[in-house]
Design an enzyme around this catalytic site. Structure first.
Site: not given
Length: 91
Positions: A37, A19
């Protein structure tokens, strides 16, 4: 013309800094959206911008991300939400 796309990254993509790497990459391109996520172990990326820029961003993250992406699913989103920036979300 702005376009919105969703990318779903499968494989070893959580717990490897995915990320944050995608967030850093997004800052280099004139795009908006988010990365997060998913509970199933995948990472979801929603990006919005000019089509050529989105294509360049996708190629960049395919070649410059940690972990091991075994499957990269790209979908067009016909969504009316206009994102103002690019953000990292937890879930």
């Amino acid at each position: 013309m702005k376009k919105t796309m969703q990318l779903t990254l499968e494989g070893r993509v959580q717990g490897v800094g995915m990320r944050f790497t995608i967030d850093r990459a997004a800052k280099k391109f004139p795009i908006t959206g988010y990365v997060r996520n998913l509970y199933n172990g995948f990472v979801q990326v929603v990006i919005q911008g000019e089509e050529e820029v989105l294509a360049a961003f996708i190629e960049h993250i395919k070649e410059n991300t940690p972990g091991n992406i075994s499957k990269f699913i790209i979908s067009d989103l016909s969504n009316s939400i206009e994102y103002e920036s690019f953000k990292v979300k937890l879930f």
